[in-house]
Write an enzyme that holds these catalytic residues in place. Structure first.
Site, PDB file in Angstrom:
ATOM      1  N   THR A  26      34.709  30.592  27.293  1.00  0.00           N
ATOM      2  CA  THR A  26      34.660  31.992  26.874  1.00  0.00           C
ATOM      3  C   THR A  26      35.202  32.172  25.452  1.00  0.00           C
ATOM      4  O   THR A  26      36.161  31.516  25.051  1.00  0.00           O
ATOM      5  CB  THR A  26      35.482  32.829  27.861  1.00  0.00           C
ATOM      6  OG1 THR A  26      34.855  32.733  29.129  1.00  0.00           O
ATOM      7  CG2 THR A  26      35.557  34.277  27.436  1.00  0.00           C
ATOM      8  N   SER A  61      30.234  36.599  29.564  1.00  0.00           N
ATOM      9  CA  SER A  61      29.138  36.289  30.477  1.00  0.00           C
ATOM     10  C   SER A  61      27.963  35.650  29.740  1.00  0.00           C
ATOM     11  O   SER A  61      27.286  34.779  30.274  1.00  0.00           O
ATOM     12  CB  SER A  61      28.658  37.573  31.168  1.00  0.00           C
ATOM     13  OG  SER A  61      29.616  37.990  32.116  1.00  0.00           O
ATOM     14  N   GLY A  86      42.549  29.168  30.316  1.00  0.00           N
ATOM     15  CA  GLY A  86      43.653  28.912  31.242  1.00  0.00           C
ATOM     16  C   GLY A  86      44.207  27.515  31.010  1.00  0.00           C
ATOM     17  O   GLY A  86      43.468  26.540  30.976  1.00  0.00           O
ATOM     18  N   ARG A  96      55.125  51.046  62.891  1.00  0.00           N
ATOM     19  CA  ARG A  96      55.601  52.224  62.165  1.00  0.00           C
ATOM     20  C   ARG A  96      55.027  53.460  62.842  1.00  0.00           C
ATOM     21  O   ARG A  96      53.835  53.529  63.107  1.00  0.00           O
ATOM     22  CB  ARG A  96      55.138  52.141  60.721  1.00  0.00           C
ATOM     23  CG  ARG A  96      55.516  53.333  59.862  1.00  0.00           C
ATOM     24  CD  ARG A  96      57.027  53.365  59.643  1.00  0.00           C
ATOM     25  NE  ARG A  96      57.374  54.016  58.381  1.00  0.00           N
ATOM     26  CZ  ARG A  96      57.440  55.321  58.206  1.00  0.00           C
ATOM     27  NH1 ARG A  96      57.180  56.134  59.210  1.00  0.00           N
ATOM     28  NH2 ARG A  96      57.752  55.830  57.031  1.00  0.00           N
ATOM     29  N   GLU A 118      34.591  33.837  36.178  1.00  0.00           N
ATOM     30  CA  GLU A 118      33.538  32.953  36.706  1.00  0.00           C
ATOM     31  C   GLU A 118      32.269  33.738  37.012  1.00  0.00           C
ATOM     32  O   GLU A 118      31.578  33.496  37.984  1.00  0.00           O
ATOM     33  CB  GLU A 118      33.991  32.244  37.994  1.00  0.00           C
ATOM     34  CG  GLU A 118      35.330  31.596  37.886  1.00  0.00           C
ATOM     35  CD  GLU A 118      35.256  30.200  37.320  1.00  0.00           C
ATOM     36  OE1 GLU A 118      36.282  29.549  37.272  1.00  0.00           O
ATOM     37  OE2 GLU A 118      34.155  29.752  36.910  1.00  0.00           O
ATOM     38  N   ASP A 131      30.912  37.891  35.889  1.00  0.00           N
ATOM     39  CA  ASP A 131      31.212  39.291  36.195  1.00  0.00           C
ATOM     40  C   ASP A 131      30.399  39.712  37.422  1.00  0.00           C
ATOM     41  O   ASP A 131      29.196  39.470  37.500  1.00  0.00           O
ATOM     42  CB  ASP A 131      30.822  40.129  34.968  1.00  0.00           C
ATOM     43  CG  ASP A 131      30.986  41.610  35.214  1.00  0.00           C
ATOM     44  OD1 ASP A 131      31.988  42.150  34.741  1.00  0.00           O
ATOM     45  OD2 ASP A 131      30.126  42.206  35.894  1.00  0.00           O
TER      46      ASP A 131
END
Lengths: 434, 688
Positions: free
Chosen positions: B194, B200, B233, B371, B478, B480
């Site tokens: 990217t 994309s 990353g 609850r 990976e 959109d």
């Protein structure tokens, strides 16, 4: 790995894994226990025949009953008569308002050396495997009743505690170790696996200690039992008489009161330098591996920073050698079943563990994939040549698919899963003393 | 009646604590003037009925594979202090410390990787090649993500992207040199695809690689700011020992002035001491709304030189003399081949999304079973959240969807690990559709669960809220989601046109139902009709069939009006969205039906039937297209809606067993899933 100090007996008797992340969802239900609403009360309190009465003696005071395992020459190995007698007694006392506390102990130098497997093997070899299965069915039912019992049980482990002996004590709330205690789950060297619901408590020991104890069959002394949580108290053997007297005067089932009573006699003890419990770093590193093979390989590799010092190394090596050796001597298929059983038990209640044990046992008695249990009994208990010929003989010959088959239902029209007596709804599923 | 003494009142409160809610409710009914005892917690496992089906068996179905390996890994994480075990009351929970700075979170992530590596968790992740090894890897991956998304993404970048690129795009010389070294983390890799200006649209990236014949090297350059690599990353700062040393670079390949399109190269970006290489500039992407344990970075290349051999050359190669050779002549197909590593990422993301939905639902359902809020009768006990029909409607359809999607994720994983060149197209379409659908579902589940837990959902320690932030990225990375869904519709359109043109029946992608006569839907379906597999399949298939036909005719109408093929598809985006959704939901339903039919009759099968009906009818209820295009009559739509409500009531008794079958260990849930009163008591304040 965080290790707790020697644990608070109440806390540890309620929940084993105080250091681990396994919360016991049902801890706080303990005191809401447990109506025994199944028709087993039809057992007569006296049990069957005269011999059975002799094999388990019952003494008692006003609110306390002392059950004495009484086959000293067989190290109190559990015969089927003893199991039936214990079943009767436990069931009867649960509903008896005059009984507040049970004490279980052994006559002679053993608490209980295990199940009477020689008799089981004999009966299976002579006839039908289902006769052996019946023995285990009753034994596991007893284990379950003990694990879900509504009144406190104090087991005095002043001697040998192995296999079935652990099954009638460790599931109970208070376990008192002494300097004479020798604990082991030696089943893998017998071609069996740690049954009697041991997967339940072994899987809840700190770290991977349970895998270590179950796979190697290593012996633990009283201090190690206390440190790992298998025992809740340590009392000097010489003080046991006074403890019993004191417990005989108890007029309540309140576990805190009973704990306080035992506390008065408890002794602070420390681990021997050579104790396995001091090797927890290695145990965690190695016994956490995914397979038995990987565990053994990791033990053979030069390990970790903890053994850098030369002196420590020799001790360390000796310990590692004997650890490896005990697994090399054990039945390969037993090792694989044992590891799987303990790992699965982490996610199971004690009932599921016992149901699993019964499945495993029946497959073993039917000698489907292996005759190791019969070979182990021959070599260790009957001929005593200590030279079992395992089949398959190597770990890599044990296919995972074969192990899988031990964990599924037995294919026999007349066979059914272990049906445990209904205890109080779901509580029994999770509530145990561990 | 005399007012009770304070001592007696206190005693009754304590008795209430000890005896549990049954006693206190009994008190209410017999003597309504008794002061309310304090709230107390009753574990759902005791207060709910015992399971009506084999919970372990359902877990095996939903997990689908390798449940032993999963439990082994869960336990490895529970046992290590690196996974931050935290004591809350009688329970211990593991979860990352999200209060740490991003630098601390990154270092913690790397230490966890080291630990898992030492335990042999990643063994065979590169070197094992059989489908079983592939499935095991995916199972373990899901469990890692249950602990922390950053941990799973760091590993995903290294094993799926860096490793996948070398595996799929490289040849033997790359495999020999890199794979072993990567499996044990001697080489730490990242994946620079990217760019700031292109995400994309990978084909539009601006990084340029030029071949220098004289030196036999590629020269890679970032020609402008929009060409900087972004979100890489593993590229940024994690502390010297852990820095990535290498990266895959995606770049246009220029040879003698001709652009041969996007290619992948290996380049070293740091030396073994962690120093950045000459002619490489790296910066951090900064703090993010989640995933701060991942060091996303930006990279600029200033004419760095790499040897010719570093071109990953399974698709195309450059010979020493500068000749360009490729086994794939069509540039479109060649480009598609370069995107192969991304497919595994999508499969993994889809499967992970389902597992995270399970975490959220297990927590929210357990909380809703303990609850209480508002009394509905005077002086009556307050009512459990999950006993409100509206609360059931919020959570139980999501439980059903998540179960159905578990099966779909397992289908996708098997399809992927057993892929063949022939199945590549369907792997691409299924992975795109399911990645989008399952991750969107995950975000919706987490939002609903967060709200269903009220304020408690905001606390980081209760996990659901922070999971929203941590997993939000799944919708766009990976691929959109919106782009992927448009691609799915385009692919379906291509199938449609091909089938019509050649007058062939539809084959593959589950489109065979298009060959059958158009199903007829009853105008007034009864309850039992609505719950029948046949009705559900018919209505779900009818929608897909009709939408595909509508989409095709709208595109061709735009084309007839003079629009280009591409523009015609773009203008038809509304139908494309609806069609992709119809395809995904039909696919999931079919897979789930198959799962159900393989079960032998019994209570487990009955529950699967309830879940299937809930899944199918919720799809019908939530999509306006059934009414918009008249697949259902108004009465039919109203009946489906009523049936969803009835199904909520039918599933309510199974709620606890269903979330127990998700197989998430207690320690990976959170305090509100257990005794939240004890966990918040004063006595625990100092433990926090």
């Amino acid at each position: 790995m965080y290790r707790p100090p020697v644990p608070d007996p109440i806390a540890s008797s309620l929940c084993f894994a105080s250091s681990s992340c396994r919360p016991n969802r049902f801890l706080h239900c303990l005191n809401k226990l447990l109506a025994f609403d199944q028709g087993m009360t039809s057992f007569s309190q006296d049990g069957g025949n005269e011999a059975a009465t002799d094999q388990v003696l019952v003494e008692g005071s006003r609110f306390t009953r002392i059950l004495i395992l009484n086959r000293p020459r067989q190290l109190n190995a559990l015969s089927s008569q003893m199991i039936m007698k214990l079943l009767n007694v436990f069931v009867a006392y649960e509903n008896d308002p005059d009984v507040k506390l049970l004490i279980v102990k052994g006559n002679g130098r053993a608490f209980c050396a295990g199940g009477d497997v020689v008799a089981v093997v004999q009966s299976v070899t002579e006839g039908n495997w289902t006769m052996g299965a019946e023995y285990f069915r009753n034994e596991y039912t007893l284990n379950y009743i003990i694990a879900t019992y509504s009144k406190p049980q104090v087991s005095i482990l002043d001697g040998i505690v192995m296999g079935g002996g652990a099954g009638v004590s460790v599931h109970g709330r208070f376990r008192i170790a002494t300097e004479k205690t020798v604990f082991a789950m030696p089943e893998t060297s017998l071609g069996l696996f740690p049954d009697v619901g041991a997967s339940y408590f072994l899987s809840r020991l700190p770290g991977y200690f349970g895998e270590y104890v179950g796979l190697t069959g290593t012996r633990l002394d009283g201090t190690e039992m206390l440190a790992s949580g298998l025992a809740t108290h340590f009392v000097s053997s010489t003080n046991l008489k006074k403890l019993e007297e004191s417990l005989s005067k108890v007029e309540t089932s309140d576990p805190f009161a009973i704990c306080a009573c035992i506390d008065q006699f408890s002794k602070a003890v420390s681990l021997k330098a050579t104790s396995s419990y001091n090797r927890m770093d290695v145990i965690d590193k190695c016994f956490s591996k995914e397979t038995v093979e990987a565990i053994i390989v990791s033990l053979t590799l030069p390990i970790c920073s903890c053994c850098k010092e030369k002196e420590a190394e020799s001790v360390h090596d000796e310990w590692i050698m004997s650890t490896i050796l005990s697994m090399k001597k054990a039945s390969p298929i037993s090792l694989k079943i044992t590891l799987r059983s303990i790992r699965e038990a982490r996610r199971q209640g004690v009932d599921k563990c016992l149901i699993n044990d019964y499945r495993l046992c029946c497959h073993i008695l039917r000698q489907e994939a292996s005759k190791d249990f019969f070979e182990g009994c021959r070599a260790i208990l009957v001929d005593k040549d200590k030279n079992p010929k395992w089949e398959p003989s190597r770990l890599d010959q044990v296919d995972d698919k074969v192990v899988d088959r031990y964990f599924v239902e037995v294919r026999d029209a007349n066979w059914e899963d272990l049906k445990l007596p209904a205890r109080h709804s779901l509580a029994a599923k999770y509530v145990s003393r561990m | 009646m005399d007012p009770p003494s304070s001592a007696a009142r206190r005693a009754s409160v304590i008795a209430g604590h000890l005896l549990g809610p049954y006693q206190s409710i009994a008190n209410f009914s017999s003597s309504p003037v008794t002061p309310s005892p304090c709230l107390n917690y009753s574990p759902p496992d005791l207060s709910e009925k015992p399971p009506a089906f084999d919970v372990a068996a359902l877990r095996r179905i939903l997990d689908g594979h390798h449940h032993e390996a999963r439990d082994w890994l869960f336990h490895l994480m529970e046992e290590s202090p690196l996974f931050c075990p935290r004591r809350r009351g009688e329970f211990t929970f593991v979860a990352p410390d999200y209060n740490q700075t991003k630098e601390q979170q990154r270092a913690a992530t790397m230490r966890r990787i080291e630990y898992l590596l030492g335990q042999g968790v990643f063994q065979g992740w590169f070197t094992g090649s059989d489908p079983e090894a592939g499935m095991r890897k995916l199972a373990l991956f899901e469990c890692i993500a249950v602990f922390d998304h950053s941990l799973s993404i760091k590993l995903g970048v290294h094993y799926f992207l860096w490793g996948g690129a070398i595996n799929f795009l490289g040849t033997k010389r790359h495999h020999d040199k890199w794979l072993n070294a990567s499996e044990n983390f001697q080489v730490k890799g990242c994946f620079a695809m990217t760019e700031l200006g292109h995400g994309s649209n990978v084909r539009g990236i601006e990084t340029i690689a030029t071949y220098d014949i004289d030196s036999g090297e590629f020269v890679i350059n970032t020609p402008c700011e929009s060409a900087q690599k972004y979100w890489i990353g593993g590229a940024a700062n994690v502390g010297k020992v852990f820095h990535s040393t290498h990266t895959i670079i995606f770049s246009q390949l220029l040879i003698n002035g001709t652009n041969q399109g996007v290619h992948a190269f290996i380049a070293q970006i740091r030396d073994n001491e962690g120093n950045i290489c000459p002619n490489v500039r790296i910066a951090d992407c900064g703090h993010k709304i989640g995933l701060n344990g991942v060091d996303n970075g930006r990279i600029w290349f200033d004419n760095i030189r790499i040897p010719r051999e570093n071109l990953l050359n399974s698709v195309a190669d450059v010979l020493p003399d500068g000749r360009y050779v490729s086994s794939i002549k069509d540039p479109d197909q060649r480009f598609a081949a370069f995107l192969a590593p991304l497919t595994s990422g999508r499969v993994n993301i889809a499967a992970t999304a389902v597992y995270i939905s399970k975490v959220g639902l297990a927590i929210a359902v357990r909380y809703a079973l303990t609850r209480r809020v508002f009394s509905i009768t005077a002086d009556g006990p307050e009512v459990l959240l999950l006993d409100y029909p509206a609360h059931q409607r919020r959570l139980l359809p999501l439980v059903a969807k998540t179960c159905a999607m578990s099966s779909a994720a397992n289908f996708l994983k098997r399809l992927y690990v057993n892929r063949t060149p022939e199945s590549n197209k369907s792997v691409h379409i299924y992975s795109s559709a399911l990645k989008a659908t399952l991750t969107w579902n995950n975000m919706r589940v987490l939002q609903e669960c967060r709200e269903a837990c009220g304020g408690q959902g905001l606390k980081t320690e209760n996990r659901i809220g922070i999971l929203k932030a941590e997993f939000d990225v799944q919708s766009t990375f990976e691929g959109d989601n919106n782009v992927l869904m448009q691609q799915v519709s385009k692919a379906l359109l291509a199938e449609y046109i091909a089938a019509k043109k050649r007058k062939h029946p539809f084959r593959g992608l589950g489109l065979e139902h298009m060959n059958d006569p158009c199903p007829v839907i009853e105008a007034n379906p009864t309850s039992s009709t609505l719950r029948s597999t046949e009705f559900q399949l018919n209505i779900i298939c009818l929608r897909e069939r009709d939408l595909l036909t509508r989409y095709a005719s709208e595109v061709s109408r735009f084309q007839a009006d003079g629009e280009s093929k591409v523009n015609a598809a773009l203008l038809s985006y509304q139908l494309a969205d609806e069609l992709a959704r119809a395809f995904s939901e039909r696919t999931i339903l079919q897979i789930f039906i198959k799962e159900e039919t393989t079960q032998s009759p019994g209570r487990l099968k009955d529950v699967l039937g309830l879940l299937r009906s809930m899944y199918a009818l919720t799809c019908v209820e939530e999509d306006a297209s059934f009414l918009r295009y008249g697949y259902l009559s108004r009465d039919g739509a109203a009946a489906a809606r009523r049936e969803v409500s009835k199904l909520c009531g039918d599933l309510r008794p199974h709620a606890l067993s269903l979330v127990n079958s998700f197989g998430i260990p207690d320690s990976f849930l959170s305090p509100i899933a257990f005794d939240w009163i004890e966990a918040n008591s004063w006595s625990t304040v100092n433990d926090e």
